[in-house]
Scaffold this motif. Structure first.
Motif: not given
Length: 146
Positions: A116-117, A128-130, A137-140
């Motif tokens: 969903g991102v 970096v989330e995980a 696993v990254v999120r802006p």
């Protein structure tokens, strides 16, 4: 020379070798040999008794080391947040068909986004989330208010 003294000297030699070699393999053997030497000096149990004392002391030492060793601590968990990657910031370097790649420190890493991102543009700062195997696993990062 007394057999008890020989056992003690061999045990001391094993403990000295333990200082030079990695691991703890010779530690328990050296301690068991010293204990056997002391038993020979105090009780003179004979050859069979000396072998039995040595084996019992060796088994007790190994059992004790297995009981007190750390299990599953942060040093044994690869790719855990404690490993130092989760929480760090990276920059998106490419979003080609081959997948997302980010630059973290001086290395490029394959990465993926949580479900969903939306795919970020190259140059976007991500967090970096995980770690999933060899993928980050990254999120802006949300833009900060001025």
């Amino acid at each position: 020379m007394d057999p008890g003294l020989i056992w003690i000297l061999v045990g001391l030699a094993l403990l000295a070798a333990e200082l030079l070699l990695p691991g703890v393999y010779l530690l328990w053997t050296g301690i068991a040999a010293i204990g056997t030497g002391l038993a020979l000096l105090l009780f003179a149990p004979g050859f069979a008794g000396a072998v039995l004392v040595f084996l019992v002391l060796l088994a007790a030492g190994i059992g004790l080391s297995l009981k007190v060793r750390p299990r599953g601590g942060p040093s044994h968990r690869v790719n855990a947040p404690e490993a130092g990657l989760a929480g760090r910031h990276a920059v998106v370097v490419s979003t080609e068909a081959g997948g997302l790649r980010v630059r973290l420190g001086d290395s490029d890493w394959p990465a993926r986004l949580p479900r969903g991102v939306e795919m970020p543009e190259p140059g976007t700062l991500v967090r970096v989330e995980a770690v999933d195997g060899t993928l980050l696993v990254v999120r802006p990062e949300a833009p900060r208010a001025a």
